[in-house]
Scaffold this active site. Sequence first.
Site, mmCIF file in Angstrom:
data_model
loop_
_atom_site.group_PDB
_atom_site.id
_atom_site.type_symbol
_atom_site.label_atom_id
_atom_site.label_comp_id
_atom_site.label_asym_id
_atom_site.label_seq_id
_atom_site.Cartn_x
_atom_site.Cartn_y
_atom_site.Cartn_z
ATOM 1 N N CYS A 64 34.543 33.544 39.175
ATOM 2 C CA CYS A 64 35.078 32.514 38.310
ATOM 3 C C CYS A 64 35.199 31.389 39.230
ATOM 4 C CB CYS A 64 36.327 32.946 37.518
ATOM 5 S SG CYS A 64 37.683 33.016 38.268
ATOM 6 N N HIS A 97 39.321 47.952 55.486
ATOM 7 C CA HIS A 97 40.598 48.168 55.481
ATOM 8 C C HIS A 97 41.343 48.609 54.158
ATOM 9 C CE1 HIS A 97 41.395 46.214 59.693
ATOM 10 N NE2 HIS A 97 40.359 46.992 59.527
#
Length: 142
Positions: A64, A97
């Site tokens: 967006c 991670h």
Amino acid sequence: MIGICSDHAGFELKSAVMAHLRTKGIEVKDFGTYSTGSCDYPDFAHPCAEALEKGEIYPAIAMCGSGNGIAMTLNKHQGVRAAICWLPELAELARQHNDANCLVLPARFIDEKMALELVDLFLAAGFEGGRHVGRVEKIACR
């Protein structure tokens, strides 16, 4: 199959990302929007997130204007870990991670070249596991 969604601000970038993925032989499921006409990002983010949670797609890519609204909506779903990325290192670390399963691109703040680089890096990176497993497991609400 990769899921993809955007609002009106991300429509043009979404089209470029879909074309890029298809040239690599990657199947894409488009959850909308389908034009630059003003619309509401939750209308497209929720179905994309539900498909991701059900395993119908993996991973997802969303965009967006700022990346914030669509990321907030996607992350309301317990099975989604959507990460807003605007730098290469962020796209890699989101996967390595945080085991992110949805890349969110801020369409008004990156150009197409950067977006495609981020997509490629995100898709190529894998979860490192190890010390990160316990942290990722704590993300979901109890």
